[in-house]
Design a protein around this motif. Structure first.
Motif, mmCIF file in Angstrom:
data_model
loop_
_atom_site.group_PDB
_atom_site.id
_atom_site.type_symbol
_atom_site.label_atom_id
_atom_site.label_comp_id
_atom_site.label_asym_id
_atom_site.label_seq_id
_atom_site.Cartn_x
_atom_site.Cartn_y
_atom_site.Cartn_z
ATOM 1 N N ARG A 279 -18.348 30.640 2.200
ATOM 2 C CA ARG A 279 -19.240 31.260 1.941
ATOM 3 C C ARG A 279 -20.297 30.753 0.852
ATOM 4 O O ARG A 279 -19.685 29.356 0.243
ATOM 5 N N PRO A 280 -21.465 30.912 0.723
ATOM 6 C CA PRO A 280 -22.238 30.223 -0.223
ATOM 7 C C PRO A 280 -21.506 30.204 -1.947
ATOM 8 O O PRO A 280 -21.158 31.459 -2.126
ATOM 9 N N ARG A 374 -23.702 21.495 5.552
ATOM 10 C CA ARG A 374 -24.422 22.436 6.166
ATOM 11 C C ARG A 374 -25.274 21.792 7.223
ATOM 12 O O ARG A 374 -26.773 21.914 7.019
ATOM 13 N N GLN A 413 -21.065 27.052 6.760
ATOM 14 C CA GLN A 413 -20.853 28.358 6.500
ATOM 15 C C GLN A 413 -20.546 29.249 7.526
ATOM 16 O O GLN A 413 -20.662 28.732 8.817
#
Length: 524
Positions: A279-280, A374, A413
């Motif tokens: 996750r971020p 990403r 992600q």
């Protein structure tokens, strides 16, 4: 002369034998009572001698001389003081008696609150470990829990930290769903917020539950003692791997051995590429920075494509060994096109060298690392502009990178996993999941569920790793923050700055080697 009956003779003989045993036992107990102080002092002297040897072994070599001088000075002072040797001997005997005393804690059962907790846990397990047709059930409502729980331990607040459970042989411990229900129940009843390790002994019908200690988060980026082709992804539990590395947890601290999770790359690697998901803020960019610094340490060339464009890798721009750090769609496409051509060129050069009976050229043996953070963002921007997805150019490095000594690392992600191509899922056999995640999310990435219970709150860089078809390891990535991020710790930022290579000189930058048409035609 009348003969005595045989039973009476045997009876008198047994009585005499019993009296002899009593006398021998009494003599032994008396000797033990007399020698008990000497035994205690002897045990204490042995303990003190062992502690002294350990202290001497842990003392650095440059400090042993002053330590010897200080000890000799103390002995000289004691010898010159009146009654000094006698007082020193009395003190040594007292210290030996203190260290040699019997300090074994008395075996006590659980307290009232602990027994109540074990009883409620026993009642909660009854529906899972009992059947109506069992004539002698081990688990039954209102039954005794001490027959099922053979070993247990509690912490100071009274929560269970260790528990061994005996369960009936008819329980379906070979089915993953049955085991998952028991683990979820124990996790909920024993206290959430902690990480539990469940060890199923199917042969002995026993289940061991242990609370795992947190992994160290103070280990910052540093030069790890590894060979070329070995990359430290992070650190794990002591019993999970058979190797340790000396690391420092802070400036001025002495190194200590910590078990690492090592990922091996190169032409003979079975897991040549890696996929990291989180996750971020989970630490995937931290993992990529750690991998990049280790690759540069072993003389590799690093190519970075940053999809988010947040400048997480700006500290590597213009450094020796860093080919490029791209953030835009155009630059990423050009860079990945070069990466595909370079992979093909290396394949042709290595094939030609083998045909001619000579080793591969030096530029082919030099590893190339392609790190993508990403990349789905770049694919979205390319689709908006009507361009082709630059991520599709990774198929050549992914398929043929192992033979060409090209390694690909992709960090993405959870929300954008469906945008990854089939080539990424097929060729990234090394997987890492960082940050808080459910069991289903971890299973979807690693292929198998974790061996522990994930917690909802974890530090940055905490997760799980699996290399190929191996076991799942708990993982803590070394603290490798952006050195230009003022919100990160000062020591961790200084450690990263100390590992950065020097700035590349003007005119010494790497150029993109073209793929010659005649080489392509010859290979075809």
């Amino acid at each position: 002369m009348a003969r005595r009956p045989l039973p009476r003779i045997l009876e008198r003989g047994s009585v005499s034998l019993a009296r002899g045993r009593d006398i021998a036992r009494t003599a032994r107990d008396s000797a033990t009572d007399v020698l008990h102080p000497l035994l205690v002092i002897g045990r204490g002297l042995r303990i003190m001698a062992a502690a002294g040897r350990r202290k001497w072994a842990d003392t650095p070599k440059d400090k042993r001389g002053p330590a010897l001088f200080l000890g000799a000075a103390c002995v000289l002072v004691v010898a010159l003081v009146p009654y000094g040797p006698l007082l020193a001997m009395i003190a040594a005997m007292a210290a030996a008696a203190w260290h040699g005393r019997d300090r074994a804690p008395a075996a006590e059962g659980p307290g009232e609150a602990e027994a109540e907790r074990l009883g409620s846990l026993y009642e909660a397990l009854v529906p899972y470990f009992s059947v109506p047709d069992d004539p002698s059930p081990l688990f039954s409502h209102g039954g005794a829990w001490d027959a099922a729980f053979t070993d247990y331990a509690f912490d100071r607040p009274g929560r269970i930290t260790r528990l061994r459970i005996r369960y009936p042989a008819y329980f379906t411990d070979g089915e993953a769903e049955s085991r998952a229900r028991i683990e979820a129940l124990l996790h909920a009843k024993s206290g959430r917020g902690r990480e539990y390790l469940f060890d199923w002994d199917e042969e002995g019908n026993c289940l061991d539950m242990n609370v795992l200690p947190p992994l160290p988060t103070e280990i910052a980026a540093q030069r790890f003692v590894t060979s070329p082709g070995e990359t430290v992804l992070g650190f794990t539990d002591a019993g999970s791997v058979q190797r340790t590395l000396p690391v420092r947890e802070g400036q001025g601290e002495e190194p200590r051995d910590v078990p690492p999770v090592i990922w091996r790359t190169g032409t003979r690697a079975t897991e040549p590429h890696l996929l990291a998901v989180g996750r971020p803020g989970s630490g995937t960019s931290t993992l990529l920075r750690s991998i990049a610094l280790q690759a540069l340490q072993h003389g590799g060339d690093v190519l970075i494509v940053e999809g988010a464009g947040s400048g997480e890798f700006s500290c590597l721009t213009g450094r020796t060994g860093v080919l490029a750090v791209e953030c835009g769609v155009g630059g990423a496409r050009t860079t990945l096109e070069w990466a595909a051509q370079e992979t093909e060129r290396r394949l042709f050069a290595a094939n030609r060298a083998r045909q001619e009976g000579r080793p591969a050229p030096e530029d082919v043996r030099r590893p190339v690392w392609i790190l993508l953070d990403r990349p789905s963002v770049l694919g979205h921007l390319a689709a908006v502009d009507g361009r082709t997805d630059p991520f599709a150019l990774l198929q050549v490095p992914l398929r043929h990178g192992r033979a060409a000594n090209v390694t690909v690392v992709v960090a993405e992600q959870f929300d954008h996993l469906e945008l990854l191509g089939e080539a990424v899922w097929a060729h990234t056999r090394a997987r890492v999941v960082l940050g808080p995640a459910s069991v289903e999310q971890i299973r979807s990435v690693l292929g198998v569920p974790p061996h522990t219970t994930p917690t909802p709150e974890v530090p940055v860089g905490r997760g799980y790793a699996r290399l190929g078809t191996g076991p799942v390891h708990r993982l803590q990535v070394p603290a490798t923050p952006d050195p230009y991020d003022e919100g990160a710790g000062v020591e961790a930022r200084e450690a990263v700055l100390g590992l950065l290579p020097e700035r590349a000189k003007q005119g010494a930058a790497h150029t993109q080697p073209p793929l010659l048409p005649e080489v392509r035609a010859e290979a075809t």
